[in-house]
Structures are given as structure tokens and as C-alpha cells.
Design an enzyme around this catalytic site. Structure first.
Site, short mmCIF file in Angstrom:
data_model
loop_
_atom_site.label_atom_id
_atom_site.label_comp_id
_atom_site.label_asym_id
_atom_site.label_seq_id
_atom_site.Cartn_x
_atom_site.Cartn_y
_atom_site.Cartn_z
N LYS A 1 0.82 -1.22 0.00
CA LYS A 1 0.00 0.00 0.00
C LYS A 1 0.85 1.27 0.00
O LYS A 1 0.58 2.19 -0.76
CB LYS A 1 -0.94 0.02 1.21
N ARG B 1 -10.37 1.34 9.14
CA ARG B 1 -9.93 0.03 9.63
C ARG B 1 -11.07 -0.83 10.16
O ARG B 1 -10.88 -2.01 10.41
CB ARG B 1 -8.90 0.21 10.74
N ARG C 1 11.38 -6.26 4.54
CA ARG C 1 11.25 -4.85 4.94
C ARG C 1 11.86 -4.62 6.32
O ARG C 1 12.49 -3.60 6.56
CB ARG C 1 9.76 -4.45 4.92
N ARG D 1 12.44 -2.10 11.45
CA ARG D 1 11.18 -2.17 12.21
C ARG D 1 11.09 -3.51 12.92
O ARG D 1 11.10 -4.57 12.30
CB ARG D 1 9.97 -2.01 11.28
N ARG E 1 -0.25 -9.56 13.34
CA ARG E 1 -0.74 -8.45 12.52
C ARG E 1 -1.65 -8.94 11.40
O ARG E 1 -2.67 -8.32 11.10
CB ARG E 1 0.44 -7.65 11.95
#
Length: 191
Positions: free
Chosen positions: A14, A89, A128, A134, A146
Site C-alpha cells: 500500500k 480500519r 522490509r 522495524r 498483525r
């Protein structure tokens, strides 16, 4: 105006695609994370209210989030439309967004959903995580959580837009350019 909800699970692409769509269609990017940071740093009333909930360990209520979104869409730089990233969301947020836009003479043009198999999502998130550092992208348990939270709490939003004939699935696997071209073709066919 063109008002798009860019949708998909963590790692679907996204962020990568929204940057390109913003440039191509000259859209205003609205991310609730960015809105939270802005209101908190500026010490606005909405920011103070959000901070109170976060300090107490609660999710920021939909009314506060919608208030921030409403504040943002009324700004002068919203000319050609909006790309909503990470919002709505929940179905309650989607309903509130529809009401807010309708009150301002607007509507959601479509939800573009990037569809990516779970094993591919996990590979992307791990990659990533190595690049970005992260922590939530480097831990298998957090990644699985998640994805589960997305499936349980966020995926029902797609049904909300599907029931309005505004849901458009795009294969999120392939080159960045081929995925982008598929999204652009979908958006151009909305009108």
C-alpha cells in the site's frame, strides 16, 4: 473528485503504491498515523484527546479519528481527491467516513484491495524489517498477529464496500510497475 481507499494486509504494498498514485492523480494522502502525529505534535484539542486514550492504553475512539479526518479533508489543498491509506480500519469507521464525505458532497469512488498470499506477505515483511529495522517486521509472532488482526478486524471493511459495488481487487503480486498499472487501469475504469 476521486476518493480512493487503498486496502490490503500488512506488506501488501500500500505504501509503495500510494506514493505513485498520489503523484499520478494529484491526490491528497490521508493516513491516520500521520494525522495522529500531526495533532499530537501541534497539541490540538483532538491531539490531546487522542493522547489521553493512548496514555490510558486504549484505542483512539472512532469519533476522534473521524474528527481528525474531517479536519484534514476541509483543508484547501484537497483539490482532486483523496487516497485513504490505513483508514478505514473498521466497518464503523467506513460508515462514519461515508457520512462525513456525504455531508461534504463527496463519496468514496472505490476501494482498491491489494490481494497477496500470506506466505508472500511474510516474506515481504521480513525483507522490509531487515531494511527498515522495524521490530514488528522482524518477528514471526508479531507478523502472524498483525495478519490475524487484519483478517479479524479490518477485512470486514472490504464487505462494506463490496455491498456498495465499490470493491475492486487487484493482484498485489508481480513487479511494482505491473501492479501500479493494474491499479491505474482499475481507477480509470471507475468513472
Amino acid at each position: 473528485m476521486l476518493n480512493i481507499v487503498l486496502f490490503g494486509p500488512p506488506g501488501a504494498g500500500k505504501g509503495t503504491q500510494s506514493e505513485r498514485l498520489i503523484e499520478k492523480f494529484n491526490l491528497t494522502h490521508i493516513s491516520t498515523g500521520d494525522l495522529f502525529r500531526k495533532h499530537l505534535s501541534e497539541g490540538t484539542e483532538l491531539g490531546k484527546l487522542a493522547q489521553k486514550f493512548m496514555d490510558d492504553g486504549y484505542l483512539v475512539p472512532d469519533e476522534v479519528v473521524i474528527g481528525m479526518v474531517e479536519d484534514r479533508i476541509k483543508q484547501d489543498d484537497v483539490v482532486n481527491g483523496i487516497i485513504f491509506d490505513g483508514f478505514p480500519r473498521t466497518v464503523n469507521q467506513a460508515e462514519a467516513l461515508d457520512n462525513l464525505l456525504q455531508k461534504n458532497g463527496e463519496h468514496i469512488s472505490g476501494m482498491i484491495a491489494l490481494e497477496v498470499p500470506h506466505d508472500e506477505l511474510k516474506k515481504r515483511l521480513h525483507a522490509r524489517g531487515k531494511i527498515s529495522g522495524r521490530a514488528d517486521d522482524q518477528n514471526e509472532e508479531k507478523i502472524n498477529n498483525r495478519i490475524e488482526v487484519y483478517l479479524r478486524e479490518t477485512l470486514p471493511v472490504s464487505e462494506f464496500y463490496r455491498n456498495q459495488d465499490k470493491f475492486y481487487a487487484v493482484n498485489g503480486v508481480g513487479s511494482i510497475d505491473s501492479i501500479f498499472n493494474s491499479i491505474v487501469e482499475t481507477i480509470e475504469n471507475l468513472s
